[in-house]
Design a protein around this motif. Structure first.
Motif, mmCIF file in Angstrom:
data_model
loop_
_atom_site.group_PDB
_atom_site.id
_atom_site.type_symbol
_atom_site.label_atom_id
_atom_site.label_comp_id
_atom_site.label_asym_id
_atom_site.label_seq_id
_atom_site.Cartn_x
_atom_site.Cartn_y
_atom_site.Cartn_z
ATOM 1 N N SER A 1 -5.003 3.153 -2.641
ATOM 2 C CA SER A 1 -3.783 3.069 -1.829
ATOM 3 C C SER A 1 -2.657 2.300 -2.515
ATOM 4 C CB SER A 1 -4.093 2.415 -0.480
ATOM 5 O OG SER A 1 -4.458 1.059 -0.673
ATOM 6 N N ASN B 1 -3.075 3.837 5.321
ATOM 7 C CA ASN B 1 -3.963 3.251 4.316
ATOM 8 C C ASN B 1 -4.171 1.766 4.572
ATOM 9 O OD1 ASN B 1 -4.727 5.457 2.750
ATOM 10 N ND2 ASN B 1 -2.861 5.382 1.531
ATOM 11 N N THR C 1 0.827 -1.204 0.000
ATOM 12 C CA THR C 1 0.000 0.000 0.000
ATOM 13 C C THR C 1 0.864 1.258 0.000
ATOM 14 O OG1 THR C 1 -0.116 0.151 2.418
ATOM 15 C CG2 THR C 1 -1.751 -1.243 1.339
ATOM 16 N N SER C 2 0.204 2.396 -0.119
ATOM 17 C CA SER C 2 0.926 3.662 -0.183
ATOM 18 C C SER C 2 1.332 4.194 1.186
ATOM 19 C CB SER C 2 0.083 4.716 -0.911
ATOM 20 O OG SER C 2 -1.181 4.858 -0.293
ATOM 21 N N PRO D 1 -10.846 1.302 -1.284
ATOM 22 C CA PRO D 1 -9.621 1.688 -0.555
ATOM 23 C C PRO D 1 -8.361 1.069 -1.139
ATOM 24 C CG PRO D 1 -11.362 1.154 0.992
ATOM 25 C CD PRO D 1 -11.875 0.776 -0.374
ATOM 26 N N PHE E 1 -6.693 1.639 7.230
ATOM 27 C CA PHE E 1 -8.003 1.983 6.654
ATOM 28 C C PHE E 1 -8.632 0.765 5.982
ATOM 29 C CE2 PHE E 1 -11.060 3.710 3.743
ATOM 30 C CZ PHE E 1 -11.552 4.858 4.349
#
Length: 318
Positions: free
Chosen positions: A200, A53, A48-49, A196, A56
């Motif tokens: 991300s 995130n 992910t970024s 999401p 999340f």
């Protein structure tokens, strides 16, 4: 002067090459996924970024309540949970350490989840095996933020929770400057969070940095744990003194002024490594935290650690 931790020279070289389009024949994202699978014993992994995130995505999949520790966690747990309109339940801890018996006292909905960090306030390792076993037997999902626990050579961390996630930003153990990951063995997690996930996605540049940092993450974590152990041995009143950790928290009524003085005597080339409590991310009592995890590995040698001990003695923090 102490050095603040940054991505290794090798990591920076690889990221630079990818940015310049020189390593287009290598799938760094897939390489990261395979390495994290081995480290976490998870069947599925997403890069992910950012760590937030990853949180999340994990919390988006929870149907019931979100259980968070009363201290020693990460403030993003509560912030993201509230944003997702989840009911937040606070779990009583021993200065961040989770006792499964206290989980049993909670009245939670079906499909609830406990989210916590591998190290309570970065100071003391959680008994992740015991926590995961208790929660599984009681229908509670476990989400472990293993930003500081992945690669544990003793295999006590980042192995047992249902969902294991983390940040790979600076100055984490996997230090690629930014990015994160989420690993799991429950297929429903990603089926419930397609949006999401799309928002991300990490770049190939970040994936190359994470991939490089993963090669010796266990040794880097062990260096940090050993340095912290050495400090705790010579700082008699540190919190959770007998527990492994990646920082040292020292309770004191005059923590604010002592922290200020230590920041002036223990200087770094960039950001500092002295923080002040109360702080939800550490402990709620007055204390000074020596963030060993923030230091460059060259500063974890005995001469630098002895300098920290000397300044702590001078400050009357012991």
């Amino acid at each position: 002067m102490f050095k603040f931790k940054t991505p290794s020279q090798e990591t920076r070289k690889i990221m630079s090459k990818v940015a310049l389009g020189k390593l287009t024949d290598t799938d760094f994202e897939e390489m990261c996924i395979e390495k994290i699978k081995k480290l976490t014993n998870c069947k599925e992994v997403k890069i992910t970024s950012s760590g937030n995130n990853s949180i999340f995505i994990a919390l988006s999949s929870v149907k019931g309540d979100i259980i968070i520790p009363d201290q020693g966690g990460w403030h993003g747990f509560k912030q993201i949970g509230k944003f997702l309109n989840k009911n937040i339940i606070t779990l009583k801890t021993d200065s961040g350490l989770i006792n499964p018996d206290h989980i049993e006292e909670l009245d939670v909905e079906e499909g609830s989840a406990l989210i916590y960090t591998s190290f309570a306030g970065y100071c003391a390792e959680q008994n992740t095996k015991s926590i995961a076993k208790f929660c599984k037997n009681n229908g509670i999902l476990t989400i472990e933020d293993a930003s500081a626990g992945i690669g544990d050579l003793e295999n006590k961390l980042a192995k047992y929770s249902d969902i294991i996630l983390g940040s790979t930003g600076s100055p984490k153990i996997i230090n690629a400057g930014s990015g994160g990951f989420i690993a799991y063995n429950i297929p429903e997690v990603f089926k419930e969070t397609p949006i999401p996930q799309k928002l991300s996605k990490a770049s190939e540049i970040i994936c190359s940095g994470i991939c490089s940092e993963l090669d010796n993450v266990g040794e880097k974590l062990e260096l940090t744990l050993n340095a912290t152990k050495y400090l705790k041995k010579h700082i008699n009143n540190s919190l959770h003194q007998d527990k492994r950790g990646v920082n040292v928290i020292i309770p004191h009524d005059d923590a604010k002024s002592i922290s200020w003085n230590l920041k002036k005597s223990l200087t770094t080339d960039k950001r500092g490594f002295i923080t002040t409590c109360p702080n939800y991310n550490r402990v709620k009592q007055k204390a000074v935290s020596i963030e060993v995890k923030n230091l460059d590995y060259s500063c974890l040698e005995k001469e630098h650690l002895d300098k920290i001990i000397e300044e702590i003695e001078i400050s009357n923090l012991q």
